[in-house]
Design a protein around this motif. Sequence first.
Motif, PDB file in Angstrom:
ATOM      1  N   ASP A  22       0.902  -1.194   0.107  1.00  0.00           N
ATOM      2  CA  ASP A  22       0.000   0.015  -0.028  1.00  0.00           C
ATOM      3  C   ASP A  22       0.918   1.277  -0.166  1.00  0.00           C
ATOM      4  OD1 ASP A  22      -2.149  -1.777   0.167  1.00  0.00           O
ATOM      5  OD2 ASP A  22      -2.509  -1.405   2.250  1.00  0.00           O
ATOM      6  N   GLY A  23       2.154   1.076   0.322  1.00  0.00           N
ATOM      7  CA  GLY A  23       3.062   2.439   0.544  1.00  0.00           C
ATOM      8  C   GLY A  23       3.983   2.453  -0.518  1.00  0.00           C
ATOM      9  N   GLY A  24       3.616   1.784  -1.645  1.00  0.00           N
ATOM     10  CA  GLY A  24       4.543   2.044  -2.821  1.00  0.00           C
ATOM     11  C   GLY A  24       5.700   1.277  -3.094  1.00  0.00           C
ATOM     12  N   PHE A  25       5.727  -0.188  -2.430  1.00  0.00           N
ATOM     13  CA  PHE A  25       6.660  -0.691  -2.968  1.00  0.00           C
ATOM     14  C   PHE A  25       6.455  -1.608  -4.220  1.00  0.00           C
ATOM     15  CE2 PHE A  25       8.456   0.388   1.088  1.00  0.00           C
ATOM     16  CZ  PHE A  25       9.577  -0.478   1.539  1.00  0.00           C
ATOM     17  N   THR A  54       1.933 -17.284   2.292  1.00  0.00           N
ATOM     18  CA  THR A  54       2.637 -16.831   1.212  1.00  0.00           C
ATOM     19  C   THR A  54       1.524 -16.556   0.107  1.00  0.00           C
ATOM     20  OG1 THR A  54       4.622 -18.085   1.554  1.00  0.00           O
ATOM     21  CG2 THR A  54       4.300 -17.344  -0.744  1.00  0.00           C
ATOM     22  N   ARG A  55       0.601 -17.487  -0.036  1.00  0.00           N
ATOM     23  CA  ARG A  55      -0.570 -17.164  -1.016  1.00  0.00           C
ATOM     24  C   ARG A  55      -1.395 -16.172  -0.638  1.00  0.00           C
ATOM     25  NH1 ARG A  55      -2.372 -19.205  -6.096  1.00  0.00           N
ATOM     26  NH2 ARG A  55      -3.783 -17.881  -6.448  1.00  0.00           N
ATOM     27  N   ARG A  56      -1.604 -16.048   0.553  1.00  0.00           N
ATOM     28  CA  ARG A  56      -2.378 -14.535   1.000  1.00  0.00           C
ATOM     29  C   ARG A  56      -1.591 -13.400   0.518  1.00  0.00           C
ATOM     30  NH1 ARG A  56      -3.985 -12.686   7.115  1.00  0.00           N
ATOM     31  NH2 ARG A  56      -5.313 -10.961   6.516  1.00  0.00           N
ATOM     32  N   VAL A  57      -0.373 -13.267   0.723  1.00  0.00           N
ATOM     33  CA  VAL A  57       0.461 -12.106   0.271  1.00  0.00           C
ATOM     34  C   VAL A  57       0.374 -11.926  -1.134  1.00  0.00           C
ATOM     35  CG1 VAL A  57       2.427 -11.153   0.267  1.00  0.00           C
ATOM     36  CG2 VAL A  57       1.767 -12.238   2.291  1.00  0.00           C
ATOM     37  N   VAL A  58       0.525 -13.038  -2.016  1.00  0.00           N
ATOM     38  CA  VAL A  58       0.595 -13.124  -3.243  1.00  0.00           C
ATOM     39  C   VAL A  58      -0.776 -12.692  -3.876  1.00  0.00           C
ATOM     40  CG1 VAL A  58       0.617 -14.523  -5.185  1.00  0.00           C
ATOM     41  CG2 VAL A  58       2.471 -14.913  -3.626  1.00  0.00           C
ATOM     42  N   ASP A  59      -1.742 -13.047  -3.439  1.00  0.00           N
ATOM     43  CA  ASP A  59      -3.112 -12.742  -3.837  1.00  0.00           C
ATOM     44  C   ASP A  59      -3.212 -11.098  -3.895  1.00  0.00           C
ATOM     45  OD1 ASP A  59      -3.714 -15.174  -4.681  1.00  0.00           O
ATOM     46  OD2 ASP A  59      -4.922 -15.613  -2.874  1.00  0.00           O
ATOM     47  N   TYR A  60      -3.151 -10.580  -2.474  1.00  0.00           N
ATOM     48  CA  TYR A  60      -3.263  -9.374  -2.254  1.00  0.00           C
ATOM     49  C   TYR A  60      -2.140  -8.260  -3.088  1.00  0.00           C
ATOM     50  CZ  TYR A  60      -3.751  -4.671   0.339  1.00  0.00           C
ATOM     51  OH  TYR A  60      -3.824  -3.422   0.615  1.00  0.00           O
ATOM     52  N   ALA A  61      -0.997  -8.861  -3.303  1.00  0.00           N
ATOM     53  CA  ALA A  61      -0.011  -8.261  -3.924  1.00  0.00           C
ATOM     54  C   ALA A  61      -0.074  -7.919  -5.688  1.00  0.00           C
ATOM     55  CB  ALA A  61       1.379  -8.625  -3.943  1.00  0.00           C
ATOM     56  N   HIS A  62      -0.627  -9.362  -6.004  1.00  0.00           N
ATOM     57  CA  HIS A  62      -0.884  -9.526  -7.625  1.00  0.00           C
ATOM     58  C   HIS A  62      -1.898  -8.662  -8.069  1.00  0.00           C
ATOM     59  CE1 HIS A  62       1.521 -13.286  -8.272  1.00  0.00           C
ATOM     60  NE2 HIS A  62       2.393 -12.355  -7.962  1.00  0.00           N
ATOM     61  N   GLU A  63      -3.007  -8.409  -7.455  1.00  0.00           N
ATOM     62  CA  GLU A  63      -4.189  -7.491  -7.460  1.00  0.00           C
ATOM     63  C   GLU A  63      -3.736  -5.968  -7.642  1.00  0.00           C
ATOM     64  OE1 GLU A  63      -6.764  -8.194  -4.230  1.00  0.00           O
ATOM     65  OE2 GLU A  63      -7.636 -10.015  -5.171  1.00  0.00           O
ATOM     66  N   ARG A  64      -2.558  -5.773  -7.162  1.00  0.00           N
ATOM     67  CA  ARG A  64      -2.010  -4.464  -7.036  1.00  0.00           C
ATOM     68  C   ARG A  64      -0.739  -4.173  -7.927  1.00  0.00           C
ATOM     69  NH1 ARG A  64      -5.036  -6.005  -3.284  1.00  0.00           N
ATOM     70  NH2 ARG A  64      -6.388  -4.547  -2.241  1.00  0.00           N
TER      71      ARG A  64
END
Length: 311
Positions: free
Chosen positions: A95-98, A117-127
């Motif tokens: 959310d902070g620009g990384f 890991t899958r939870r982070v991947v899902d959130y990250a890939h959507e963004r």
Amino acid sequence: MALVTTTEMFEKAYTGGYAIGAFNVNNMEIVQGITEAAGELRSPLILQVSAGARKYANHTYLTKLVEAALIENDIPIALHLDHGDDFEICKACIDGGFTSVMIDGSNHSFKENIEITRRVVDYAHERGVVVEGELGKLAGVEDDVNVSAEDASYTHPDEVEEFVSRTNVDSLAIAIGTSHGAYKFKPGHNPVLRFDILDEITKRIPEFPIVLHGASSVSQEYVKIIQENGGNLSDAIGIPEEMLRRAAKSAVCKINIDTDLRLAMTAGIRQVLFKNPAIFDPREYLKVGRSNIKDVVAHKIVNVLGSDGKA
């Protein structure tokens, strides 16, 4: 130039037989030294921030320093979270620009590691953010990461296919004998990287980007300077650079370097203050530390990573 993800960097590095340096940043001088070296050598670059760095320098200050580096240097730069240990810190950085985050679930069971890991991947890939996962445990100490030699374990090649397919992670940090910190090996011990494990992993997940953590070489030049100027770093031993260069020519697309930067900065500061105890202007000693950082990064880019001219 805006921040980029590591996707294109890794594709080019994999086929080109080189690796991208992921250098940890904590303050302005470190950011300047790293990016000036990479800019002059036309090397792509990953600037990475640990949880400890965020506590020390504040997320906003660090991201704004990286924004300044983008203005001053026309090279591709990714901003990466190093060793995020839970979903919340990964989310905050996304959310902070990384543009890239690492979720280190290696302290959990294999099943739990996949889940987080899958939870982070899902959130990250959507963004539009990429994710690095980890299998295996590296020994050593770096900020909040502290794993004893007894608890360390090599990555099991027979787990990587399932982990990658079930998490949809973008790159994978593995344990093949590297170690965090300056005291990677005991005196008299010959450092050995398990290239047999790396080769087997490469067979299991071909053309997939591999990451090496704990890959500083612990420059004996800077250790000597620190020792001669009031420091105490006896028996500090790192990874031989020829082993890292061999890794960079293989599936390893990202090599993390932090301890070597700390040693370079500390050597410069100690040398100035020990020889000139009347100095009290921080600029006098920090500029020497910054110059040492630049020298180290330039050396790594050319002689270890092979990424010069690849921007």
